[in-house]
Design an enzyme around this catalytic site. Sequence first.
Site, PDB file in Angstrom:
ATOM      1  N   LYS A 135       0.830  -1.200   0.000  1.00 44.86           N
ATOM      2  CA  LYS A 135       0.000   0.000   0.000  1.00 44.86           C
ATOM      3  C   LYS A 135       0.870   1.257   0.000  1.00 44.86           C
ATOM      4  O   LYS A 135       1.685   1.442   0.890  1.00 44.86           O
ATOM      5  CB  LYS A 135      -0.936  -0.005   1.204  1.00 44.86           C
ATOM      6  CG  LYS A 135      -1.958  -1.133   1.193  1.00 44.86           C
ATOM      7  CD  LYS A 135      -2.882  -1.086   2.380  1.00 44.86           C
ATOM      8  CE  LYS A 135      -2.205  -1.426   3.672  1.00 44.86           C
ATOM      9  NZ  LYS A 135      -3.151  -1.532   4.804  1.00 44.86           N
ATOM     10  N   GLU A 237      -4.847  -4.264  10.597  1.00 44.76           N
ATOM     11  CA  GLU A 237      -5.480  -2.982  10.930  1.00 44.76           C
ATOM     12  C   GLU A 237      -5.938  -2.943  12.388  1.00 44.76           C
ATOM     13  O   GLU A 237      -6.612  -1.982  12.791  1.00 44.76           O
ATOM     14  CB  GLU A 237      -6.676  -2.738  10.005  1.00 44.76           C
ATOM     15  CG  GLU A 237      -6.302  -2.588   8.526  1.00 44.76           C
ATOM     16  CD  GLU A 237      -5.494  -1.322   8.276  1.00 44.76           C
ATOM     17  OE1 GLU A 237      -5.893  -0.251   8.765  1.00 44.76           O
ATOM     18  OE2 GLU A 237      -4.463  -1.420   7.589  1.00 44.76           O
TER      19      GLU A 237
END
Length: 370
Positions: A135, A237
């Site tokens: 990412k 996350e």
Amino acid sequence: MEDATFPYRLGTDCVDDIVARLAAHSASSYVVVADTTVAELYGLDLIARIAKTAGPAHLLTHEVGEQHKGLTTVGSLAEQALEKGADRRSVVVALGGGVTGNIAGLLAALLFRGVRLIHVPTTLVAQLDSVLSLKQAVNARLGKNLIGTFYQPVEVLADTAMLHTLPTREMRSGMGEVIKNALAIRPTMIDRLGSALNAEARYDDETLRWIIAESLAAKADVTFDDQYERRSGLVLEYGHTTGHAIEHASRGEVAHGAGVAIGMLVAAEVSRRLGLADEKLVALHRELVTAGGVEPLIPPHVDTALVKYLLAYDNQGGYIDNPTGHTPMVLLSEPGNVLHTGALPLVPVPLALLEEVVDETAAQSADLAA
């Protein structure tokens, strides 16, 4: 299975080896991106070494801080790179922490629709977390990492000696991510990690290599079949829903890993109130976070109303169907046991409950400051 693998080379006092690896890529030029602090510490020396050994090297700098991680910075660096003569055979070298890694990663993805990217991470968060992800994203006004893409580096070249120039704040931040890996993915780390953690954030190179190796293994455990972190990789996350909101609301005054550490405490308390975990899980979170030197409360200078507003713009949105007034979160029932909705490690949480826990965490902080 997705095929997105790249070498990660870790050593201590190994700058010469890093330069040799860069030279092996035979680039037409090396575009080294660093913030102004890292440029002084390592950037000027690195481009001098590259120029002597590998070829033309250019140092491009950006201002320090999360508030500069945006498209404006990426655009400015792209124009500078082109003015310096960057072409399709150039290599972008991301020299720095997570902010620089994301800025340089997105720059590499956009220049000529993609040039080679090599990470030389200089912070603990970067060495054990951010550079392992495909990412590459920058911030928008409404939240962190909302604008970006997936882009794979050619390799990662890390030197633990660079960590010894980090401020205590940044080392504590890195330990926030280490604690996340232990709690959510590799609970076998917890005993040794608990003994190693110290509020002064002083760690020898052997301990740092162990921490980084364990974190690499943790990430590999959940991303082997999910390089884009859209399925099992979403567990990474953990703590980020509230952590990102705190970090963004503070305009970077709260370091990323510290925000994640506080966000994990909020997540553990949410799990407890939903009847999905017991008080022992909350206590373990508090023990590890405190041992790592992070105050387990939202700092009083952070606007709690803004934190709650940003919760609705978390980048985990859209993965599962959420009832009205809910937001998806990664939650644990116990260390290493992640709760799921279907195949995804996410649970819809009432925003009102999450906001209540955030308010109480901030209220405790305000009481201490009074």
